[in-house]
Design a protein around this motif. Structure first.
Motif, PDB file in Angstrom:
ATOM      1  N   LYS A  31     -10.880 -51.090 -15.455  1.00 43.48           N
ATOM      2  CA  LYS A  31     -10.541 -50.036 -16.395  1.00 43.48           C
ATOM      3  C   LYS A  31      -9.229 -49.386 -15.995  1.00 43.48           C
ATOM      4  O   LYS A  31      -9.036 -49.019 -14.840  1.00 43.48           O
ATOM      5  N   ASP A  32      -8.359 -49.297 -16.960  1.00 48.69           N
ATOM      6  CA  ASP A  32      -7.102 -48.572 -16.762  1.00 48.69           C
ATOM      7  C   ASP A  32      -7.455 -47.091 -16.538  1.00 48.69           C
ATOM      8  O   ASP A  32      -8.030 -46.459 -17.421  1.00 48.69           O
ATOM      9  N   PRO A  33      -7.142 -46.553 -15.347  1.00 45.57           N
ATOM     10  CA  PRO A  33      -7.555 -45.169 -15.064  1.00 45.57           C
ATOM     11  C   PRO A  33      -6.778 -44.131 -15.869  1.00 45.57           C
ATOM     12  O   PRO A  33      -7.174 -42.975 -15.947  1.00 45.57           O
ATOM     13  N   ILE A  34      -5.684 -44.535 -16.480  1.00 47.59           N
ATOM     14  CA  ILE A  34      -4.873 -43.584 -17.238  1.00 47.59           C
ATOM     15  C   ILE A  34      -5.410 -43.420 -18.661  1.00 47.59           C
ATOM     16  O   ILE A  34      -5.623 -42.313 -19.131  1.00 47.59           O
ATOM     17  N   CYS A  35      -5.627 -44.525 -19.355  1.00 51.16           N
ATOM     18  CA  CYS A  35      -6.004 -44.422 -20.772  1.00 51.16           C
ATOM     19  C   CYS A  35      -7.414 -44.919 -21.052  1.00 51.16           C
ATOM     20  O   CYS A  35      -7.848 -44.910 -22.199  1.00 51.16           O
ATOM     21  N   ASP A  36      -8.137 -45.386 -19.989  1.00 53.56           N
ATOM     22  CA  ASP A  36      -9.525 -45.845 -20.141  1.00 53.56           C
ATOM     23  C   ASP A  36      -9.681 -47.171 -20.876  1.00 53.56           C
ATOM     24  O   ASP A  36     -10.777 -47.544 -21.250  1.00 53.56           O
ATOM     25  N   PHE A  44      -3.484 -51.781 -15.121  1.00 47.05           N
ATOM     26  CA  PHE A  44      -2.997 -50.959 -16.228  1.00 47.05           C
ATOM     27  C   PHE A  44      -2.645 -51.819 -17.431  1.00 47.05           C
ATOM     28  O   PHE A  44      -2.266 -52.972 -17.293  1.00 47.05           O
ATOM     29  N   CYS A  45      -2.730 -51.211 -18.611  1.00 50.46           N
ATOM     30  CA  CYS A  45      -2.422 -51.940 -19.850  1.00 50.46           C
ATOM     31  C   CYS A  45      -0.920 -52.034 -20.087  1.00 50.46           C
ATOM     32  O   CYS A  45      -0.466 -52.901 -20.818  1.00 50.46           O
ATOM     33  N   SER A  46      -0.158 -51.141 -19.485  1.00 53.22           N
ATOM     34  CA  SER A  46       1.278 -51.098 -19.779  1.00 53.22           C
ATOM     35  C   SER A  46       2.042 -50.533 -18.586  1.00 53.22           C
ATOM     36  O   SER A  46       1.455 -49.901 -17.704  1.00 53.22           O
ATOM     37  N   ALA A  66       3.983 -48.094 -18.767  1.00 51.94           N
ATOM     38  CA  ALA A  66       3.942 -46.630 -18.881  1.00 51.94           C
ATOM     39  C   ALA A  66       2.732 -46.072 -18.126  1.00 51.94           C
ATOM     40  O   ALA A  66       2.844 -45.082 -17.393  1.00 51.94           O
ATOM     41  N   CYS A  67       1.569 -46.720 -18.283  1.00 51.46           N
ATOM     42  CA  CYS A  67       0.381 -46.262 -17.560  1.00 51.46           C
ATOM     43  C   CYS A  67       0.562 -46.445 -16.058  1.00 51.46           C
ATOM     44  O   CYS A  67       0.186 -45.587 -15.277  1.00 51.46           O
ATOM     45  N   LYS A  68       1.152 -47.568 -15.668  1.00 54.37           N
ATOM     46  CA  LYS A  68       1.372 -47.807 -14.240  1.00 54.37           C
ATOM     47  C   LYS A  68       2.293 -46.750 -13.642  1.00 54.37           C
ATOM     48  O   LYS A  68       2.026 -46.215 -12.577  1.00 54.37           O
TER      49      LYS A  68
HETATM   50 ZN   LIG Z   1      -3.205 -47.798 -20.269  1.00 56.51          ZN
END
Ligand SMILES: [Zn+2]
Length: 54
Positions: free
Chosen positions: A10-15, A36-38, A40-42
């Motif tokens: 799970k991406d901890p930023i956006c879930d 992370f999905c992107s 930006a999230c990383k």
């Molecule tokens: Zn994300």
């Protein structure tokens, strides 16, 4: 691992769920890998990992 053989993190930023095998964006923090999905999230995570890591 799910039925399709994906290992989901799970991406901890956006879930969002992220497949660990194909994830392009990841960071290691305190011996654990976060996905992370992107970029930006990383970068959000990398700026303040202690806030998001569980
Ligand atoms: Zn994300």
């Amino acid at each position: 691992m799910n039925l399709r053989g994906e290992i989901l993190a799970k991406d901890p930023i956006c879930d969002m769920t992220v497949d660990e095998k194909t994830a392009k964006f990841k960071s290691d923090y305190k011996g654990k890998t976060y996905y992370f999905c992107s970029s930006a999230c990383k970068s959000t995570f990398d700026k303040n990992p202690g806030k998001y890591a569980k």
